[in-house]
Design an enzyme around this catalytic site. Structure first.
Site, PDB file in Angstrom:
ATOM      1  N   ASP A   1     -16.320  99.247  29.362  1.00  0.00           N
ATOM      2  CA  ASP A   1     -17.006  98.689  28.212  1.00  0.00           C
ATOM      3  C   ASP A   1     -16.020  97.557  27.478  1.00  0.00           C
ATOM      4  OD1 ASP A   1     -18.907  97.599  26.554  1.00  0.00           O
ATOM      5  OD2 ASP A   1     -19.505  99.465  25.833  1.00  0.00           O
ATOM      6  N   ASP A   2     -16.145  96.428  27.334  1.00  0.00           N
ATOM      7  CA  ASP A   2     -15.701  95.522  26.673  1.00  0.00           C
ATOM      8  C   ASP A   2     -13.996  95.505  27.049  1.00  0.00           C
ATOM      9  OD1 ASP A   2     -17.810  95.128  25.298  1.00  0.00           O
ATOM     10  OD2 ASP A   2     -16.996  95.444  23.100  1.00  0.00           O
TER      11      ASP A   2
ATOM     12  N   CYS B   1     -22.986  93.139  26.314  1.00  0.00           N
ATOM     13  CA  CYS B   1     -23.252  94.416  27.278  1.00  0.00           C
ATOM     14  C   CYS B   1     -24.492  94.005  27.896  1.00  0.00           C
ATOM     15  CB  CYS B   1     -23.269  95.596  26.147  1.00  0.00           C
ATOM     16  SG  CYS B   1     -21.583  95.876  25.316  1.00  0.00           S
TER      17      CYS B   1
ATOM     18  N   HIS C   1     -27.868 101.283  27.581  1.00  0.00           N
ATOM     19  CA  HIS C   1     -27.792 100.105  26.796  1.00  0.00           C
ATOM     20  C   HIS C   1     -28.890  99.125  27.343  1.00  0.00           C
ATOM     21  CE1 HIS C   1     -25.721  97.291  23.786  1.00  0.00           C
ATOM     22  NE2 HIS C   1     -27.003  97.754  23.283  1.00  0.00           N
TER      23      HIS C   1
ATOM     24  N   ASP D   1     -17.891  94.990  31.705  1.00  0.00           N
ATOM     25  CA  ASP D   1     -19.015  94.506  31.500  1.00  0.00           C
ATOM     26  C   ASP D   1     -18.790  92.956  30.950  1.00  0.00           C
ATOM     27  OD1 ASP D   1     -18.326  95.153  28.994  1.00  0.00           O
ATOM     28  OD2 ASP D   1     -20.402  96.015  28.401  1.00  0.00           O
ATOM     29  N   GLN D   2     -17.727  92.720  30.186  1.00  0.00           N
ATOM     30  CA  GLN D   2     -17.178  91.177  29.740  1.00  0.00           C
ATOM     31  C   GLN D   2     -15.858  91.534  29.173  1.00  0.00           C
ATOM     32  OE1 GLN D   2     -20.090  92.206  26.988  1.00  0.00           O
ATOM     33  NE2 GLN D   2     -18.305  93.311  26.028  1.00  0.00           N
TER      34      GLN D   2
END
Ligand SMILES: *[C@@H]1O[C@H](CO)[C@@H](O)[C@H](O)[C@H]1NC(C)=O
Ligand SMILES: *[C@@H]1O[C@H](CO)[C@@H](O)[C@H](O)[C@H]1NC(C)=O
Length: 584
Positions: free
Chosen positions: A32-33, A72, A134, A355-356
């Protein structure tokens, strides 16, 4: 004699084929991130990510791997469905929240969307998600049965239903009466005036005592309610649903198993290890099954807030953020070790991505940076078309089936996962496994041939870079060029590629935050200038006219053909907290 040999070889080949009949297990690791510059094998020399590095050394490392969204919720949805999230409205809209904010709200990945999990479930896989979801949950009346992941092909779920929020850290005050705010002054005045009038009324004997007591009680109740709304609920530019840190923690900080809440508020420190142990257990209990398994290990790291097990704190060279990256890597190692112990390494296809891009602006309350690093790519999380927002690590490994230690720079997408996994696993195409999906158009492509041979398909490929529903940039991959055309580009703060500091701060991708370039798009060739350090291509050249012309034409056709439904995240009624949907 020769004939006998042919037979022996034939039998061996058949036996090998029989052994292969069971499709591979599949594990998807999603960070995540996590920024592309946060990982050792993507060029970071001071961070310790031995397990991710080993995965790359034993598999195929993609250096031009793209997230379908810079946030996300839409990026995760696109990865699982192989389709841009704008196609089913799971994106924000200008000036509105870009992700799902509350567990007890209506926005979600529509049930009719087919995910990788539902496809694999239909192909007889045992499926599980461990970690962050999410993508919304529709809980029943009074919070009974919340079938989010369970209605999207996952047989089991353990983890966090929404996401981590900075507010989950520490404790927050319930009692708030800031008298410097006019609304609280008004509240106090109302109370004093009502109480005084009741007092006067009882003194003058104009009403009976019992009525005065009832009036006082009612007033206090009403004013307490108003106070609660004032203290714990507010409106900001993005959302009419902003809740106080105290309420946020009550509403969204929780760990669920399937559709039951098992811990609230959640304990952050050591959570990464708990997820890893869950995944280990899942592997252990399905190691000897006849059915293959699909495990989606969706890390809570390295999103804010930062947390780690006590023994992991202060270990890295990069403060709390570095500790979180290294803890993520360690947890991945724990899961991979389980595969090895149960002898499943050779028959398991592994994928790792984020995710990014890293969140450049994130800082902690003490000023320490707690966001990721996107290497030399400009920009980060939230910025529609900026390279740092969407260029992420991507690694595939399957011993004996995919080459070892190969690096590929062909542009690929997280959305390629679904068709690629089905193809590599030797399963029928999506429309054959899930007949309802016959009419479903995928935006991802099967890149199995690229992974196996290093050569992709011929012909151009287009990528759309959304900012919520808007389109900020387009990418066109041709034989020898990777063109990127900006329709809107960020106005970064001078001397940086970000927009200030703060864990809730990011460059928004609309309005006054961007330069509208749709009248004359900016064009770059990332093959010759990968970090966009030089100057964009001169609009007067033939090259510009050709490339921009092709992309404009593609865009025109796309807009004519694909109709986006209204954004789910811009409808107040869909993102608002609904008390009756709150699970216990
Ligand atoms: C490695 O990652 C850390 C954490 O994000 C970052 O601070 C550092 O600048 C990176 N180093 C290099 C050489 O990229
Ligand atoms: C799944 O299993 C059922 C029953 O064993 C079988 O009929 C079906 O063909 C299998 N599906 C796939 C896609 O392998």
């Amino acid at each position: 004699m020769e004939r006998a040999w042919v037979w022996v070889v034939g039998v061996v080949v058949l036996l090998a084929a029989a052994a292969q009949a069971k499709p591979p297990n599949i594990i998807v690791f999603l960070a995540d991130d996590l920024g592309i510059g946060d990982v050792g094998c993507y060029g970071n020399t001071t961070i310790n990510t031995p397990n991710i590095d080993k995965l790359a050394a034993e598999g195929v490392k993609l250096t031009h791997h793209l997230a379908a969204a810079p946030f996300c919720t839409p990026s995760r949805a696109a990865m699982l469905t192989g389709r841009y999230a704008a196609r089913y409205g799971l994106v924000g809209q200008e000036h509105r929240m870009p992700v799902i904010l509350h567990l007890a709200s209506l926005a979600s990945l529509p049930v009719h969307e087919v995910t990788l999990a539902s496809a694999l479930q239909a192909a007889n896989y045992t499926t599980s998600i461990i970690g962050k979801w999410h993508l919304g949950m529709h809980c029943g009346w009074l919070g009974r049965s919340c079938p989010g992941p369970l209605s999207h092909g996952f047989e089991s779920f353990f983890g966090i239903p929404v996401t981590l929020f900075q507010e989950f850290r520490g404790s927050h005050p319930f009692w708030k009466f800031p008298l410097d705010e006019t609304k609280f002054q008004g509240l106090l005045m109302t109370w004093v005036v009502t109480m005084l009038s009741l007092l006067v009324a009882v003194k003058k004997k104009t009403v009976r005592m019992s009525l005065v007591v009832a009036g006082a009680l009612l007033t206090n109740l009403l004013l307490a309610l108003v106070w609660f709304v004032f203290a714990h609920y507010s409106k900001n530019s993005e959302c009419v649903c902003k809740v106080s840190p105290w309420l946020h923690q009550r509403l969204n900080s929780m760990v669920m198993r399937d559709d039951k809440v098992v811990e609230a508020p959640m304990e952050l420190d050591g959570f990464s290890q708990r997820l890893a142990q869950e995944s280990r257990q899942f592997i252990a209990s399905h190691a000897n099954d006849d059915r293959p398994f699909f495990l989606f290990h969706s890390f809570a790291h390295v999103h804010t807030p930062m947390f780690s097990a006590p023994q992991r704190a202060g270990v890295s060279k990069h403060g709390r953020y570095g500790d979180n990256v290294e803890e993520l890597d360690e947890s991945m190692g724990v899961v991979l070790q389980a595969l090895k112990e149960y002898g499943l390494e050779d028959n398991t296809l592994i994928y790792f991505t984020s995710d990014q891009g890293g969140h450049l602006e994130a800082v902690d309350s003490d000023g320490q940076r707690i966001g990721g690093h996107n290497g030399r790519f400009k920009g980060g999380k939230a910025q529609g078309g900026s390279e740092g927002a969407i260029r992420v690590p991507g690694i595939f490994k399957w011993p004996g089936h995919l080459p070892k230690g190969v690096t590929l720079d062909t542009p690929t997408s997280l959305m390629d996962l679904l068709p690629t996994v089905l193809s590599l696993a030797g399963l029928p195409s999506l429309s054959k496994i899930v007949p309802e999906a016959a009419q479903t158009e995928l935006d991802g492509e099967d890149i199995s041939e690229l992974l196996v041979t290093g050569k992709g398909r011929k012909g151009p490929r287009f990528f759309i870079h959304h900012c919520s529903q808007a389109i900020n940039a387009l990418r066109l991959v041709t034989g020898s060029h990777v063109y990127k055309m900006y329709l809107a580009k960020h106005k970064w703060h001078p001397g940086s590629t970000q927009c200030g500091w703060g864990y809730n701060t990011a460059c928004k991708c609309y309005g006054e935050f961007v330069d509208d370039m749709s009248h004359q798009p900016e064009l770059w060739d990332l093959n010759t200038d990968p970090y966009e350090d030089g100057k964009p291509i001169d609009p007067h050249t033939v090259e510009y006219k050709e490339a921009v012309g092709k992309m404009q034409e593609y865009l025109k056709q796309w807009r004519g053909r694909v109709v986006y439904p209204p954004s789910q995240l811009s409808t107040v009624s869909k993102i608002m907290w609904r008390p009756w949907l709150q699970p216990y």
